[in-house]
Design an enzyme around this catalytic site. Structure first.
Site, PDB file in Angstrom:
ATOM      1  CB  SER A 170      -6.548  -3.780  -3.048  1.00 53.60           C
ATOM      2  OG  SER A 170      -5.185  -3.740  -2.728  1.00 53.60           O
ATOM      3  CG  ASP A 345      -3.561   3.195  -5.510  1.00 47.29           C
ATOM      4  OD1 ASP A 345      -2.804   2.867  -4.573  1.00 47.29           O
ATOM      5  OD2 ASP A 345      -4.625   2.595  -5.759  1.00 47.29           O
ATOM      6  CG  HIS A 377      -4.693   1.292  -2.193  1.00 51.49           C
ATOM      7  ND1 HIS A 377      -4.624   0.820  -3.488  1.00 51.49           N
ATOM      8  CD2 HIS A 377      -4.881   0.196  -1.415  1.00 51.49           C
ATOM      9  CE1 HIS A 377      -4.765  -0.495  -3.495  1.00 51.49           C
ATOM     10  NE2 HIS A 377      -4.929  -0.896  -2.245  1.00 51.49           N
TER      11      HIS A 377
END
Length: 410
Positions: A170, A345, A377
């Site tokens: 991320s 996601d 996610h």
């Protein structure tokens, strides 16, 4: 209700991301009182608990931040793990030795280094006694331009190696894109990048509140400045132990945990987040981050560009010699990369990752987790299926690339 009161409420929600914590009186149960529980352990203690060797290193950045970086030493080539937003090194450890990527990499023979971003629970110090406003004046841009280069140089110096492997999740991928596009010399210091749930463009993010936050972004920024709010999602033991309690899937009030994780990440089933470890996971997050980091992400959504921080036209002209911030040129990145994305996601949206894919020139593998798996996610690091969908494939890629067989000494 006056508009200012609405803003106060929004800020409160933004700062806490905990819309349920006042619905249940915090009460530590007998299991939580057991100080040997992983719920209470920090990164060093988690590594030691499972009988792995551990070292603590302090990385000094060019602008004076002191980053606590943890190492599980092995004789193999170095691998750097970089966590997501508001998180810490704990994220790579809380699933324990059988499922956490850090332990699995160490078992495979890699020399594992785990980064902590400026401002999180482990990296809250500066060489100078700077005021809070100055200390927290950073976003993921500084993580990419200052934290990552300093950390990589430190690791390569300590290990006497020319290159390392980069694994980011991320925001950890965002920092990678920024570093390699603004400091091209660091492309030669990374032999391969594993990018989990990559985040650069946020044009199509499915997070349900982002459009609202973006609409009132200027008010949020003004509020933050006037009220001297510089840090958000601060590591707070009482708040985190509350989460450990309500995120026990056997508890009658686990629905509070479910509501929170669904609203924030789209998690539909708590069983997808390692239910037996969920109290440990949630007792270690959040870990603290600057409010400017969140404002920067909101700006990416509003501008539909992957760009530097927007200070407004006047200050932009002074800093960038341009009315709008420059974009990060990810097309200039030359590090061979493997990307892992999920079709459902919320934050690493399929359309945005495909746009990113077309910009990057050196993608060797693009692994897509089908929407039928409902892989959210959070599951890229914390999921029940993380070994199957992420960890084992990552290690297999590194073995196929013969990273372990590479002698890359300076």
């Amino acid at each position: 209700m006056r508009f200012v009161h609405v803003i106060d409420m929004v800020i409160f929600l933004l700062l806490s991301m905990d819309i349920t914590c006042f619905l249940v009186k915090f009460n530590v149960d007998d299991e939580t009182r057991n100080r040997k529980s992983d719920i209470y352990l920090d990164s060093i203690q988690l590594i030691e608990r499972y009988n792995y060797p551990v070292e603590s290193h302090v990385v000094l950045t060019e602008d004076g931040y002191l980053l606590n970086t943890f190492r599980i030493p092995r004789n193999g080539p170095p691998v750097l793990l970089v966590h997501g937003i508001g998180d810490s090194s704990d994220s790579w450890l809380v699933l324990g030795p059988t499922s956490s990527l850090s332990f699995m990499l160490a078992d495979a023979g890699f020399d594992v280094w785990i980064y902590n971003a400026r401002g999180n629970r482990y990296s809250k110090k500066h060489v100078n006694a700077v005021p809070p406003q100055e200390f927290w004046d950073f976003s993921f841009e500084e993580m990419g331009t200052l934290d990552m280069p300093a950390t990589i140089d430190y690791i390569l110096e300590r290990t006497n190696m020319k290159r390392l492997t980069y694994i980011g999740y991320s925001q950890g991928t965002t920092a990678f894109f920024i570093m390699c596009s603004t400091k091209p010399e660091y492309n030669d210091k990374i032999n391969h990048a594993i990018l989990l749930a990559p985040v650069a463009w946020l044009t199509h993010t499915k997070y349900p509140f982002i459009a609202f936050f973006n609409q009132i972004l200027s008010d949020l920024m003004e509020f933050s400045e006037k009220r001297h709010v510089y840090e958000v999602f601060t590591f707070n033991k009482k708040n985190n132990f509350y989460h450990a309690k309500v995120c026990n899937t056997t508890a009658s009030y686990s629905f509070l945990c479910h509501i929170e994780l669904y609203l924030n990440f789209g998690v539909r089933n708590l069983l997808d987040l390692s239910p037996e470890r969920l109290p440990v996971i949630t007792s270690h997050i959040p870990a603290g981050v600057s409010v400017k980091t969140f404002f920067h992400f909101l700006q990416l959504y509003g501008s539909k560009r992957f760009q530097r921080f927007d200070y407004g036209m006047n200050k932009n002209r002074q800093i960038y010699s341009s009315l709008i911030p420059p974009e990060f040129n990810v097309s200039s990145i030359t590090v061979p990369s493997s990307l892992f994305v999920s079709e459902i996601d919320w934050f690493s949206d399929e359309k945005d990752t495909n746009f990113l894919k077309n910009k990057l020139k050196y993608i060797e593998r693009f692994n897509v987790i089908n929407k039928s798996n409902q892989f959210t996610h959070l599951e890229f690091v914390y999921g029940t299926r993380v070994k199957e969908f992420i960890n084992k494939p990552v290690i297999n890629i590194l073995k196929e690339l013969k990273i372990l067989d590479t002698i890359d000494i300076r």
